[in-house]
Design a protein around this motif. Structure first.
Motif, short mmCIF file in Angstrom:
data_model
loop_
_atom_site.label_atom_id
_atom_site.label_comp_id
_atom_site.label_asym_id
_atom_site.label_seq_id
_atom_site.Cartn_x
_atom_site.Cartn_y
_atom_site.Cartn_z
N ILE A 107 5.19 -5.54 9.77
CA ILE A 107 4.16 -6.40 9.20
C ILE A 107 4.24 -6.33 7.68
O ILE A 107 4.36 -5.25 7.10
CB ILE A 107 2.77 -5.98 9.71
CG1 ILE A 107 2.73 -6.34 11.21
CG2 ILE A 107 1.65 -6.65 8.91
CD1 ILE A 107 1.43 -6.18 11.89
N MET A 108 4.27 -7.50 7.05
CA MET A 108 4.32 -7.56 5.58
C MET A 108 3.12 -8.34 5.09
O MET A 108 2.70 -9.30 5.73
CB MET A 108 5.60 -8.27 5.13
CG MET A 108 6.85 -7.47 5.38
SD MET A 108 8.29 -8.26 4.63
CE MET A 108 9.57 -7.12 5.16
N VAL A 109 2.61 -7.94 3.95
CA VAL A 109 1.45 -8.66 3.38
C VAL A 109 1.84 -9.26 2.03
O VAL A 109 1.96 -10.47 1.90
CB VAL A 109 0.22 -7.73 3.26
CG1 VAL A 109 -0.94 -8.49 2.62
CG2 VAL A 109 -0.19 -7.23 4.65
N ASP A 110 2.08 -8.43 1.02
CA ASP A 110 2.37 -9.00 -0.31
C ASP A 110 3.86 -9.30 -0.49
O ASP A 110 4.23 -10.18 -1.25
CB ASP A 110 1.86 -8.08 -1.42
CG ASP A 110 2.58 -6.74 -1.44
OD1 ASP A 110 2.99 -6.28 -0.35
OD2 ASP A 110 2.74 -6.16 -2.52
N GLY A 111 4.70 -8.53 0.19
CA GLY A 111 6.15 -8.77 0.07
C GLY A 111 6.74 -8.29 -1.25
O GLY A 111 7.88 -8.61 -1.57
N THR A 112 5.98 -7.50 -2.01
CA THR A 112 6.47 -7.07 -3.33
C THR A 112 6.41 -5.56 -3.52
O THR A 112 6.47 -5.07 -4.65
CB THR A 112 5.67 -7.74 -4.46
OG1 THR A 112 4.29 -7.37 -4.30
CG2 THR A 112 5.81 -9.25 -4.44
N GLY A 113 6.21 -4.80 -2.45
CA GLY A 113 6.24 -3.34 -2.58
C GLY A 113 4.93 -2.73 -3.01
O GLY A 113 4.88 -1.54 -3.34
N MET A 114 3.84 -3.50 -3.02
CA MET A 114 2.57 -2.98 -3.54
C MET A 114 1.62 -2.48 -2.45
O MET A 114 0.86 -1.55 -2.69
CB MET A 114 1.83 -4.08 -4.32
CG MET A 114 2.68 -4.79 -5.32
SD MET A 114 2.63 -4.01 -6.89
CE MET A 114 1.18 -4.79 -7.53
N CYS A 115 1.63 -3.10 -1.26
CA CYS A 115 0.56 -2.81 -0.30
C CYS A 115 0.92 -1.70 0.69
O CYS A 115 0.04 -1.09 1.28
CB CYS A 115 0.18 -4.07 0.46
SG CYS A 115 1.44 -4.63 1.63
N GLY A 116 2.19 -1.46 0.90
CA GLY A 116 2.61 -0.38 1.80
C GLY A 116 2.63 -0.75 3.28
O GLY A 116 3.00 0.07 4.12
N SER A 117 2.24 -1.97 3.63
CA SER A 117 2.14 -2.30 5.06
C SER A 117 3.49 -2.33 5.76
O SER A 117 3.58 -2.14 6.96
CB SER A 117 1.41 -3.63 5.26
OG SER A 117 2.17 -4.66 4.71
N CYS A 118 4.56 -2.55 5.02
CA CYS A 118 5.89 -2.69 5.65
C CYS A 118 6.67 -1.38 5.65
O CYS A 118 7.89 -1.38 5.77
CB CYS A 118 6.69 -3.76 4.92
SG CYS A 118 7.11 -3.26 3.25
N ARG A 119 5.93 -0.26 5.52
CA ARG A 119 6.58 1.05 5.45
C ARG A 119 7.41 1.33 6.71
O ARG A 119 6.93 1.14 7.82
CB ARG A 119 5.50 2.12 5.29
CG ARG A 119 5.97 3.53 5.30
CD ARG A 119 4.86 4.46 4.85
NE ARG A 119 3.68 4.45 5.72
CZ ARG A 119 3.60 5.04 6.90
NH1 ARG A 119 4.64 5.68 7.40
NH2 ARG A 119 2.48 4.99 7.61
N LYS A 141 10.80 3.94 3.35
CA LYS A 141 11.26 2.75 2.63
C LYS A 141 10.23 1.65 2.83
O LYS A 141 9.55 1.60 3.86
CB LYS A 141 12.60 2.25 3.19
CG LYS A 141 13.72 3.27 3.12
CD LYS A 141 14.35 3.29 1.75
CE LYS A 141 15.45 4.33 1.66
NZ LYS A 141 15.93 4.53 0.31
N PHE A 142 10.17 0.74 1.87
CA PHE A 142 9.38 -0.47 2.02
C PHE A 142 10.35 -1.59 2.34
O PHE A 142 11.20 -1.95 1.51
CB PHE A 142 8.58 -0.78 0.76
CG PHE A 142 7.47 0.21 0.50
CD1 PHE A 142 6.85 0.87 1.55
CD2 PHE A 142 7.02 0.46 -0.78
CE1 PHE A 142 5.84 1.78 1.34
CE2 PHE A 142 6.00 1.37 -1.01
CZ PHE A 142 5.41 2.04 0.05
N ALA A 143 10.21 -2.14 3.56
CA ALA A 143 11.20 -3.14 4.01
C ALA A 143 11.25 -4.35 3.08
O ALA A 143 12.30 -4.97 2.95
CB ALA A 143 10.89 -3.57 5.44
N CYS A 144 10.13 -4.69 2.44
CA CYS A 144 10.12 -5.92 1.64
C CYS A 144 10.94 -5.79 0.36
O CYS A 144 11.48 -6.80 -0.11
CB CYS A 144 8.69 -6.34 1.32
SG CYS A 144 7.81 -5.22 0.23
N VAL A 145 11.02 -4.61 -0.21
CA VAL A 145 11.80 -4.47 -1.45
C VAL A 145 13.09 -3.67 -1.26
O VAL A 145 14.08 -3.92 -1.94
CB VAL A 145 10.96 -3.84 -2.60
CG1 VAL A 145 9.94 -4.83 -3.13
CG2 VAL A 145 10.29 -2.55 -2.17
#
Ligand code: FAD
Ligand code: FES
Length: 271
Positions: free
Chosen positions: A212-224, A232-236
């Motif tokens: 699950i991704m929210v901001d897509g820029t490494g700020m929210c942590g949801s894609c951990r 890792k953060f999948a979005c960045v």
């Protein structure tokens, strides 16, 4: 700024192809990257892979699974979405590998054309293997016939092509020839199981993770995600990672953390 939908069509059961005018994304897009789309001011942000980029346009291919993708699928040619942020994420490792196999499962097949083209440009031999539950869920096979040196089509029910899973074809290929690199893109469980086939031969294998991704820029942590014991953060840092290092159980558990909210949101949308 609004982003106009120049072409919209349903290309398989409940799977939609949109060409959206987004020159800043199209100009810079590389295989493996994605966009985050927001339909209107009240809409949530959802990540979708860039399936192709041509002139001022990008192509997205998506399955209508919940509130936002159903709403998106209801939009018509000539209508617009509010935001298209991207290209986001790291491009795939596009270099001369030699003999490459690209595997797409379900809507994950949509990620293969841009990847196949990029790998061919680098001088690789490219085999595509695509699989779906049945022939009505297969997509982009004509296009991939052109983009790949060889394309193998599989269906779970045998309604088209090989009766079985892409993993079966991959295992056979690994016995018959030297494969230098494999990409597997599809549902997490399919990527987990299929990538086990390349562990014994230690064949380099990439997967494109879909937390699950929210901001897509490494700020929210949801894609951990955890890869090789590191966070890792999948979005960045991704979305592509070495399949053999991914903590699959954690990924699949984290994908299922909002089922009641997703259902409520879809029920409200359908009313
Ligand atoms: P919901 O009912 O909200 O959710 C349905 C399921 O989708 C959830 O259980 C969850 O597993 C997943 N999901 C929900 N919200 C998100 C979110 N914000 N981020 C990621 N997953 C979510 N789908 C495609 O059909 N085509 C694509 O090309 C594609 N590319 C993707 C690329 C990346 C990098 C990622 C992370 C996901 C991609 N997805 C793609 C999945 C797509 O983002 C989800 O299907 C979509 O967000 C679902 O939203 P919804 O409101 O319609 O459904
Ligand atoms: Fe927020 Fe990756 S989506 S950190």
């Amino acid at each position: 700024m609004a982003y106009k939908i120049e072409k919209a069509s349903e290309i398989a059961d409940n799977i939609f192809e949109f060409w959206i005018k987004a020159p800043h994304v199209s100009k810079n897009a590389q295989a493996g990257q994605f966009v985050v789309i927001r339909i209107d001011e009240k809409g949530e942000r959802i990540p979708l892979t860039i399936s192709a980029a041509k002139d001022d346009l990008i192509r997205i291919v998506f399955m209508a699974v919940g509130k936002t993708t159903k709403f998106l699928s209801s939009l018509k040619e000539g209508e617009s979405v509010l935001d298209v942020a991207g290209p986001l994420g790291q491009p795939g490792e596009l270099k001369k590998w030699g003999n490459c196999v690209l595997i797409g499962g379900g809507v994950g097949i949509a990620c293969l054309p841009i990847l196949a083209k990029a790998l061919k440009e680098q001088g690789n031999q490219v085999t595509g293997i695509i699989g779906a539950r049945n022939e009505n869920l297969l997509l982009l096979s004509d296009e991939l016939e052109q983009d790949c040196d060889e394309l193998v089509i599989c269906t779970d029910d045998g309604s088209r092509g090989f009766h079985g899973f892409p993993a079966d074809i991959l295992k056979k290929k690994l016995e018959d020839e030297k494969i230098d690199c494999v990409w597997i893109i599809g549902p997490a469980i399919m990527m987990k199981i299929t990538s086990m086939a390349t562990i014994p031969s230690k064949t380099k294998t990439f997967v494109s993770l879909n937390p699950i991704m929210v901001d897509g820029t490494g700020m929210c942590g949801s894609c951990r995600v955890s890869v090789g014991g590191e966070t890792k953060f999948a979005c960045v840092d991704g979305p592509e990672f070495d399949a053999h290092l991914v903590d699959w159980d954690e990924l699949m558990n984290r994908q299922r953390i909002y089922p009641s909210q997703e259902k409520e949101s879809l029920d409200n949308f359908n009313e």
